[in-house]
Design a protein around this motif. Structure first.
Motif, mmCIF file in Angstrom:
data_model
loop_
_atom_site.group_PDB
_atom_site.id
_atom_site.type_symbol
_atom_site.label_atom_id
_atom_site.label_comp_id
_atom_site.label_asym_id
_atom_site.label_seq_id
_atom_site.Cartn_x
_atom_site.Cartn_y
_atom_site.Cartn_z
ATOM 1 N N ASP A 1 -14.572 13.195 -1.498
ATOM 2 C CA ASP A 1 -13.945 11.887 -1.390
ATOM 3 C C ASP A 1 -12.541 12.064 -0.852
ATOM 4 N N THR A 2 -12.303 11.573 0.364
ATOM 5 C CA THR A 2 -10.986 11.701 0.985
ATOM 6 C C THR A 2 -10.065 10.536 0.667
ATOM 7 N N ASN A 3 -10.472 9.679 -0.263
ATOM 8 C CA ASN A 3 -9.616 8.585 -0.676
ATOM 9 C C ASN A 3 -8.363 9.153 -1.342
ATOM 10 N N CYS B 1 0.832 -1.202 0.000
ATOM 11 C CA CYS B 1 0.000 0.000 0.000
ATOM 12 C C CYS B 1 0.866 1.251 0.000
#
Length: 440
Positions: A39-41, A6
């Motif tokens: 959207d905080t992605n 990640c």
């Protein structure tokens, strides 16, 4: 293993997948935009069109919009911490209370803001270290650029968070429909990756901030970057209310061709005296003296010799030590230029400051000391600069080292050849010769 992957994916995304994106905060304390869904992605990208709709809605519903702009801004700044924690104390508190919206990746946010709210000298302000800022009322939007990058990056951002909170709270008192936007000019990681050399495509479209403090007296020009007083136990940095100013200036003539100029600059209760000597062809910066309570506390001898009509620029720290308590004034970067009393005009070869250019009258919010300093001097620009290290840098040092190694090898080889001795034993012509039989 999954967390490691990640991190790798996020790092590649930051460098390659979002080359024109910047993080952005929307300070909507009074819920002017309603239930704005973002959207905080970190892998999601907000396009310029979607952000343009948000800005258009903000312009319709808000009477005042303040845009805070960092020179460099990236996701690492948002997640950065030190021993005191996050630098964004106020933003984090408001974010938990749903008063601030965080947009991690917005494509070209400043270009969208410029399209809806074009910047000008009347609504753009540069917040410099050692300089107060006064924002006039009555304008629908303001641009505030930060230019006080002293200390670590986290300490600087923590100071900016406090400044943003104070300015935004004062604006909310005047207007109940105020909105704040916090972003940056460019992403430093992206610029380094794509080889753009630190150049921004918005360079010619925006009001560019300038570094340091610019002072002009009757006889000289000064530009200091990073001026600070450092004690044995702590460091006293210039606050925004601490403004250096020209305290006094004395000019004397010792001969028809020689003048002496002494300019005292007051800073945080101390005075820094610059002693110049000017002749027909050259001027000399003899020394810089630290004065406290009317007494000389320490002197740094420079002996810089510069042709008349040129300035002197140095990016090596100038340190004046106080012999009383061992504190010292430190100026990491500076440029100075005195003028003869008979030459009170701008030289023909005027060029900007070799670092950032000195500020001129820009907008009504300029402090009075800048306007007064410019008005008191007929010279408002530095001439061509003579640098303190013009003929020596890292490339020259590397070349000298490589040349020295090659010459050393050459000299060793030559010395070995010279030390080779000839054969001093020969065959005796009267003795029996050596015969080697050979068979076919």
């Amino acid at each position: 293993m999954r967390s490691f992957q990640c991190v790798i994916i996020m790092y590649i995304h930051q460098l390659c997948g979002a080359k024109d994106t910047l993080p952005l905060f929307i300070l909507d304390y009074d819920n002017n935009l309603g239930e704005l869904m973002v959207d905080t992605n970190p892998f999601a990208t907000i396009s310029s069109a979607i952000f343009g709709e948000i800005v258009e809605d903000a312009v319709k519903h808000c009477s005042v919009i303040i845009i805070f702009v960092e020179d460099q801004f990236c996701t690492e700044d948002v997640s950065g911490k030190d021993k005191l924690g996050t630098p964004y104390v106020n933003l984090r508190t408001a974010l938990l209370q749903n008063k601030v919206k965080y947009l991690p990746n917005v494509v070209n946010p400043l270009s969208v803001l410029f399209r809806f709210m074009p910047p000008a000298e009347s609504n753009a302000f540069v917040l410099r270290s050692g300089e107060p800022i006064q924002i006039p009322e009555g304008l629908p939007f303001y641009y505030i650029y930060f230019n006080d990058y002293d200390g670590s990056r986290v300490e600087t951002l923590r100071r900016h968070d406090v400044i943003m909170h104070d300015i935004f709270e004062e604006t909310r008192i005047i207007s109940s429909t105020a909105l704040g936007i916090y972003t940056g000019r460019h992403n430093p990681i992206v610029l380094a990756k794509y080889g753009r050399g630190g150049q921004s495509t918005l360079k010619n479209q925006m009001y560019m901030p300038q570094r340091g403090v610019y002072l002009a007296s009757e006889g000289a020009l000064f530009h200091f970057v990073g001026l600070s007083i450092e004690m044995a136990t702590h460091k006293r940095r210039a606050e925004f209310k601490d403004v250096p100013n020209v305290a006094s200036e004395l000019r004397s003539v010792t001969s028809p061709d020689t003048e002496h100029l002494r300019t005292n600059i007051e800073y945080q209760g101390l005075q820094i005296k610059f002693s110049f000597r000017l002749s027909e062809e050259f001027w000399t910066l003899d020394n810089v003296t630290l004065i406290d309570g009317g007494e000389d506390m320490g002197t740094t001898v420079l002996g810089v010799n510069v042709p008349i009509g040129r300035s002197y620029y140095c990016n090596e720290p100038l340190i004046i030590v106080n012999e009383n308590d061992k504190s010292y004034v430190r100026i990491p970067e500076y440029q100075v230029q005195p003028f003869r009393a008979r030459a009170r005009r701008v030289p023909e070869d005027v060029v900007p400051f070799q670092g950032p250019p000195p500020p001129g009258p820009m907008n009504p919010s300029n402090p009075a000391w800048i306007a007064q300093a410019v008005a008191n001097s007929s010279n408002t620009n530095f001439s061509s600069a003579t640098k303190c290290n013009p003929y020596f840098n890292v490339r020259i040092l590397t070349g000298l080292v490589v040349t020295g190694v090659c010459l050393s090898i050459l000299f060793v080889g030559i010395s070995v050849l010279y030390n080779c001795s000839g054969n001093d034993h020969f065959d005796d012509p009267l003795a029996k010769q050596l015969v080697i039989a050979a068979s076919e």
